[in-house]
Design a protein around this motif. Structure first.
Motif, mmCIF file in Angstrom:
data_model
loop_
_atom_site.group_PDB
_atom_site.id
_atom_site.type_symbol
_atom_site.label_atom_id
_atom_site.label_comp_id
_atom_site.label_asym_id
_atom_site.label_seq_id
_atom_site.Cartn_x
_atom_site.Cartn_y
_atom_site.Cartn_z
ATOM 1 N N TYR A 1 0.803 -1.223 0.000
ATOM 2 C CA TYR A 1 0.000 0.000 0.000
ATOM 3 C C TYR A 1 0.836 1.274 0.000
ATOM 4 C CZ TYR A 1 -3.347 -3.585 1.264
ATOM 5 O OH TYR A 1 -4.097 -4.731 1.277
ATOM 6 N N LEU A 2 2.152 1.126 -0.106
ATOM 7 C CA LEU A 2 3.052 2.267 -0.190
ATOM 8 C C LEU A 2 3.842 2.172 -1.480
ATOM 9 C CD1 LEU A 2 4.504 2.420 3.459
ATOM 10 C CD2 LEU A 2 2.420 3.481 2.559
ATOM 11 N N CYS A 3 3.922 3.286 -2.220
ATOM 12 C CA CYS A 3 4.690 3.297 -3.464
ATOM 13 C C CYS A 3 6.171 3.160 -3.134
ATOM 14 C CB CYS A 3 4.423 4.587 -4.231
ATOM 15 S SG CYS A 3 5.252 4.673 -5.826
ATOM 16 N N HIS B 1 -15.156 0.022 -6.637
ATOM 17 C CA HIS B 1 -13.832 0.644 -6.620
ATOM 18 C C HIS B 1 -13.695 1.622 -5.451
ATOM 19 C CE1 HIS B 1 -13.382 -0.352 -11.140
ATOM 20 N NE2 HIS B 1 -12.629 -1.178 -10.422
ATOM 21 N N ILE B 2 -14.765 2.341 -5.130
ATOM 22 C CA ILE B 2 -14.729 3.241 -3.974
ATOM 23 C C ILE B 2 -14.422 2.441 -2.703
ATOM 24 C CG2 ILE B 2 -16.110 4.763 -2.503
ATOM 25 C CD1 ILE B 2 -17.614 5.648 -5.005
ATOM 26 N N LYS B 3 -15.096 1.313 -2.544
ATOM 27 C CA LYS B 3 -14.907 0.485 -1.353
ATOM 28 C C LYS B 3 -13.489 -0.092 -1.314
ATOM 29 C CE LYS B 3 -18.261 -2.422 -0.406
ATOM 30 N NZ LYS B 3 -18.713 -2.067 0.956
ATOM 31 N N LEU B 4 -13.039 -0.670 -2.436
ATOM 32 C CA LEU B 4 -11.731 -1.322 -2.457
ATOM 33 C C LEU B 4 -10.605 -0.312 -2.282
ATOM 34 C CD1 LEU B 4 -9.935 -3.806 -2.888
ATOM 35 C CD2 LEU B 4 -10.073 -3.367 -5.366
ATOM 36 N N TYR B 5 -10.627 0.760 -3.076
ATOM 37 C CA TYR B 5 -9.557 1.757 -2.985
ATOM 38 C C TYR B 5 -9.552 2.436 -1.623
ATOM 39 C CZ TYR B 5 -9.182 1.318 -8.103
ATOM 40 O OH TYR B 5 -9.027 0.846 -9.372
ATOM 41 N N GLY B 6 -10.743 2.757 -1.125
ATOM 42 C CA GLY B 6 -10.815 3.400 0.181
ATOM 43 C C GLY B 6 -10.233 2.533 1.279
ATOM 44 N N LEU C 1 -1.328 6.154 -6.362
ATOM 45 C CA LEU C 1 -1.200 5.430 -7.625
ATOM 46 C C LEU C 1 -2.030 4.154 -7.556
ATOM 47 C CD1 LEU C 1 2.614 5.660 -8.483
ATOM 48 C CD2 LEU C 1 0.752 7.055 -9.376
ATOM 49 N N VAL C 2 -2.622 3.785 -8.673
ATOM 50 C CA VAL C 2 -3.361 2.521 -8.755
ATOM 51 C C VAL C 2 -2.567 1.592 -9.668
ATOM 52 C CG1 VAL C 2 -5.528 1.409 -9.300
ATOM 53 C CG2 VAL C 2 -5.528 3.767 -8.462
ATOM 54 N N ASP C 3 -2.036 0.544 -9.086
ATOM 55 C CA ASP C 3 -1.174 -0.386 -9.820
ATOM 56 C C ASP C 3 -1.768 -1.787 -9.719
ATOM 57 O OD1 ASP C 3 0.890 -1.654 -11.102
ATOM 58 O OD2 ASP C 3 2.291 -1.520 -9.424
ATOM 59 N N ASP C 4 -2.303 -2.291 -10.843
ATOM 60 C CA ASP C 4 -2.923 -3.623 -10.878
ATOM 61 C C ASP C 4 -3.991 -3.784 -9.800
ATOM 62 O OD1 ASP C 4 -1.348 -4.423 -13.027
ATOM 63 O OD2 ASP C 4 0.271 -5.146 -11.724
ATOM 64 N N GLY C 5 -4.836 -2.773 -9.667
ATOM 65 C CA GLY C 5 -5.938 -2.846 -8.721
ATOM 66 C C GLY C 5 -5.563 -2.586 -7.283
ATOM 67 N N VAL C 6 -4.327 -2.171 -7.034
ATOM 68 C CA VAL C 6 -3.868 -1.890 -5.664
ATOM 69 C C VAL C 6 -3.483 -0.418 -5.560
ATOM 70 C CG1 VAL C 6 -2.172 -2.419 -3.871
ATOM 71 C CG2 VAL C 6 -3.029 -4.240 -5.367
ATOM 72 N N CYS C 7 -4.045 0.265 -4.576
ATOM 73 C CA CYS C 7 -3.713 1.677 -4.341
ATOM 74 C C CYS C 7 -2.443 1.779 -3.505
ATOM 75 C CB CYS C 7 -4.854 2.382 -3.610
ATOM 76 S SG CYS C 7 -6.209 2.871 -4.680
ATOM 77 N N GLN D 1 -6.452 -8.898 -0.703
ATOM 78 C CA GLN D 1 -5.732 -10.038 -1.258
ATOM 79 C C GLN D 1 -4.786 -10.665 -0.243
ATOM 80 O OE1 GLN D 1 -3.802 -8.664 -4.820
ATOM 81 N NE2 GLN D 1 -5.707 -8.492 -5.982
ATOM 82 N N ARG D 2 -4.153 -9.829 0.561
ATOM 83 C CA ARG D 2 -3.161 -10.337 1.512
ATOM 84 C C ARG D 2 -3.814 -10.521 2.886
ATOM 85 N NH1 ARG D 2 2.368 -9.431 0.103
ATOM 86 N NH2 ARG D 2 2.568 -8.611 -2.018
ATOM 87 N N SER D 3 -3.567 -11.647 3.476
ATOM 88 C CA SER D 3 -4.147 -11.940 4.787
ATOM 89 C C SER D 3 -3.145 -11.740 5.922
ATOM 90 C CB SER D 3 -4.665 -13.389 4.826
ATOM 91 O OG SER D 3 -3.615 -14.298 4.537
ATOM 92 N N GLU D 4 -1.845 -11.765 5.592
ATOM 93 C CA GLU D 4 -0.848 -11.631 6.666
ATOM 94 C C GLU D 4 -0.821 -10.189 7.189
ATOM 95 O OE1 GLU D 4 1.554 -10.904 2.850
ATOM 96 O OE2 GLU D 4 -0.145 -12.123 3.532
ATOM 97 N N LYS D 5 -0.456 -10.052 8.427
ATOM 98 C CA LYS D 5 -0.401 -8.742 9.046
ATOM 99 C C LYS D 5 0.854 -7.999 8.602
ATOM 100 C CE LYS D 5 -0.566 -6.402 13.515
ATOM 101 N NZ LYS D 5 -0.601 -6.563 14.990
ATOM 102 N N LEU D 6 0.653 -6.791 8.097
ATOM 103 C CA LEU D 6 1.770 -5.976 7.635
ATOM 104 C C LEU D 6 2.249 -5.075 8.759
ATOM 105 C CD1 LEU D 6 0.340 -5.005 4.134
ATOM 106 C CD2 LEU D 6 1.998 -6.796 4.651
ATOM 107 N N GLN D 7 3.536 -4.764 8.746
ATOM 108 C CA GLN D 7 4.108 -3.952 9.819
ATOM 109 C C GLN D 7 5.359 -3.245 9.315
ATOM 110 O OE1 GLN D 7 5.235 -6.260 13.216
ATOM 111 N NE2 GLN D 7 5.652 -4.482 14.525
#
Length: 519
Positions: free
Chosen positions: A208-210, A264-269, A295-301, A402-408
C-alpha cells in the motif's frame, strides 16, 4: 529560498500554502498609463503585508499565463481610446479587484507560480526548474548510474518541487520519476535523523506504499527516485487526463471527470486506510493524502510522497484544516484528507468547501455516512474519527483484501523517538497557527457586527433615546429653578441647560414640578 541556499540557523522557511490576499488601494495616472497600487497580505497578520505596483498590461500577461487552466477569468477588456478617463479608471479598478479576488480564492490558481510571482515577486522570482536541473545534473555527475530524459514541467502544484523523467543505465527501457524538493517549514528532524528516516522508507516493500528506489538529502533539499506510472495518479484516472500535462490544464476544469463505481470506492478506500494505519502504527506522520498522491497499480492503491511529512513541506489541504481547531494532530489531518479523497472518488471532483451538509446523490448511503462523519460541521467541530473506526464502517468492513498476513513497519527505537518529537513540534506549530486564526476570526466578527447596518441603526436609536432623556432632564432642572426663583422672589442669572443645577440651600421641599412651594 532556492535549492542552492542553505537556511539560516533559526530561520522559518516560507510556507507556500498560506493564502495571499490582494486589495487595490489606489491608482495613479502617469503620462501614458495607469498604475494600480496593490496591498498584498500573507495570512491573517497585518504586519505581514507589502505593496506591489502593477499596470493593466501586467494583469494581461498574468491572465495569458493562466489561460491553460481552461477557465474564463473576469479580466476587464482592453481599451485603447479613453483609457485615461477618471470614470473609466475607477471602473477598471473595480474590475481588476474582482479579478484578483477570483484568482486568490481559486484552490489551484492561488498556489500557482504565475500568481505568486505577480503578488510576491521578492519570494517567487527564481527559475525553480532551471535551479533544480542544475542540482540534479551535479548529482548525476557523482552518480553516473542515472540519466535525465526530460523535465516534466508543471506536473505538480508545488512551486519548490520539480519533476524529471529519468532512466537507469542498467535498465534502459524502464522509466522513473525523479523529484527534487526544498525542505519545508515543518522539517523538525535533525539532518541525521532525516537521512535515517528516508533510508527506512527506501528499504520498505509494502503493497500500500509506493516504493522509493533512491533518495539523497542535503541541508536544504532532497532528491528522490521512484517508479514512473504511465497511467498516472488516481486523480488522473478520475479526471481522465494525461499524466504528463500541466496540472492547471489537467485539474482546473476537467471536461470528462467522473466518480468511481461503488466497488472501486470500497476497495480503494479500504486499501488507502490500510496504508494510513501502517504509517500511524509505526509513528510515521504523513499529512499529504490526496488523489494526486495515490497510484493505482494492478488494482492496488499505493500512497506516494510518504516522505513529505519528514521533509517538512506543508500539506495541500493545510489552508482547509487550519480552520478547525479540533483537527490538530497528524492522525486527524490524515482522516480529514481521506474525507476529501473519498468525496472526489465519489463525485469526480473535490469538495468546493468544508464543512458540507448537503450531498449530491451517491452510489450508496454508506458513502454519505462516512463523508458526514468527516466533513460535516459537527465532525469538524467535535473531532475526526480514527482510521480504525473508518475501517469498521459498513462501507469498508466487508472489503476482502488479497493479503491476509499482518503488515508492519519496523522502526528503530531511536528513530521512533525522533519521529515522535518531530510530530509533536509539527502539531504545536499547527495549533499555534489555528489559535491565531481563531483570534482573527473573532475580531473580524466583532468588527463586522459593530459596522453592520442593523447595529448602526441600533446605536442611532439608542443615541436618540439618550439625547431625548437628557433633554427631558434638563427641562425639569430649568423648571425647578424657575419655580424656586418665583417662590423666593429672588432673581438669578440664566444658566446653560447642560450646566449642573446648584444644590438648594433654602430648605424647601419640592412636591412636584408644578406644585406650590411650602415653607
Amino acid at each position: 529560498m532556492s535549492f542552492l541556499e542553505k537556511p539560516a540557523p533559526g530561520s522559518l522557511l516560507l510556507d507556500d500554502t498560506v493564502p495571499l490576499t490582494a486589495m487595490i488601494e489606489a491608482s495613479q495616472s502617469l503620462q501614458s498609463h495607469t498604475e494600480y497600487i496593490i496591498r498584498v497580505q500573507r495570512g491573517v497578520s497585518l504586519d505581514n503585508s507589502w505593496q506591489v505596483i502593477r499596470r493593466y498590461s501586467d494583469f494581461d500577461v498574468l491572465n495569458n499565463s493562466l489561460m491553460v487552466c481552461g477557465i474564463t477569468l473576469p479580466l476587464p477588456p482592453k481599451k485603447l481610446i479613453g483609457n485615461m478617463d477618471r470614470e473609466f479608471i475607477a471602473e477598471r479598478q473595480r474590475g481588476l479587484q474582482t479579478y484578483l479576488d477570483t484568482i486568490t480564492q481559486h484552490p489551484l490558481l492561488c498556489s500557482s507560480l504565475p500568481v505568486k510571482k505577480f503578488l510576491d515577486p521578492n519570494n517567487y522570482s527564481a527559475n525553480y526548474t532551471e535551479i533544480a536541473l542544475q542540482q540534479v545534473s551535479m548529482f548525476f555527475r557523482s552518480d553516473p548510474k542515472w540519466e535525465v530524459l526530460e523535465p516534466l514541467r508543471d506536473m505538480g502544484w508545488r512551486i519548490r518541487k520539480k519533476y524529471f523523467l529519468v532512466k537507469s543505465k542498467e535498465q534502459t527501457k524502464e522509466r522513473y520519476l525523479l523529484s527534487w524538493v526544498d525542505l519545508g517549514p515543518d522539517k523538525f528532524l535533525s539532518d541525521k535523523d532525516l537521512q535515517s528516516a528516508i533510508k527506512l522508507l527506501t528499504s520498505l516493500s509494502i503493497p500500500y506504499l509506493c516504493p522509493l528506489l533512491f533518495s539523497s538529502t542535503s541541508e536544504s533539499s532532497a532528491l528522490l527516485i521512484r517508479p514512473f506510472s504511465e497511467k498516472g495518479s488516481l486523480r488522473d484516472h478520475i479526471c481522465k487526463v494525461k499524466p504528463r500535462e500541466s496540472y492547471l490544464k489537467k485539474y482546473c476544469n476537467p471536461k470528462k471527470s467522473q466518480g468511481l463505481e461503488l466497488p472501486h470506492i470500497k476497495l480503494y478506500g479500504r486499501q488507502i486506510l490500510e496504508g494510513l494505519k501502517l504509517l500511524h502504527d509505526a509513528g510515521i506522520f504523513f499529512g499529504h493524502l490526496h488523489t494526486s498522491n495515490v497510484l493505482v497499480d494492478d488494482g492496488v492503491c499505493r500512497l506516494m510522497d510518504v516522505e513529505n511529512g519528514m521533509l517538512g513541506v506543508p500539506s495541500a489541504l493545510r489552508p482547509a484544516f487550519t480552520q478547525f481547531r479540533k483537527i490538530n494532530t497528524t492522525e486527524s489531518i490524515d482522516v480529514f484528507c481521506f474525507g476529501h479523497l473519498l468525496y472526489e472518488m465519489t463525485y469526480g471532483r473535490p469538495p468546493d468547501s468544508v464543512p458540507i451538509e448537503q450531498y449530491p446523490p451517491a452510489p450508496s448511503t454508506a458513502v454519505v455516512s462516512v463523508l458526514q462523519s468527516i466533513l460535516s460541521t459537527e465532525a469538524c467541530k467535535s473531532g475526526m474519527p480514527t482510521v480504525s473506526a473508518l475501517m469498521q464502517t459498513p462501507l469498508f468492513s466487508d472489503v476482502q483484501l488479497q493479503r491476509s498476513e499482518k503488515l508492519q513497519i519496523k522502526v528503530p527505537s531511536r528513530l521512533k523517538e525522533a519521529l515522535k518529537a518531530a510530530k509533536e513540534s509539527l502539531e504545536k506549530r499547527l495549533q499555534e497557527e489555528q489559535r491565531l486564526l481563531h483570534q482573527h476570526r473573532r475580531l473580524t466578527r466583532a468588527q463586522s457586527h459593530h459596522c453592520s447596518e442593523e447595529e448602526k441603526k441600533k446605536r442611532k436609536i439608542l443615541a436618540r433615546k439618550k439625547s431625548r432623556h437628557s433633554a427631558y432632564e434638563n427641562e425639569e432642572d430649568v423648571s425647578v429653578r424657575n419655580n424656586n426663583n418665583s417662590g423666593s422672589g429672588a432673581s438669578s442669572p440664566p444658566t446653560c441647560p447642560s450646566s449642573p443645577t446648584p444644590p438648594s440651600t433654602t430648605g424647601l421641599i419640592l412636591l412636584s414640578s408644578s406644585s406650590s412651594v411650602l415653607l
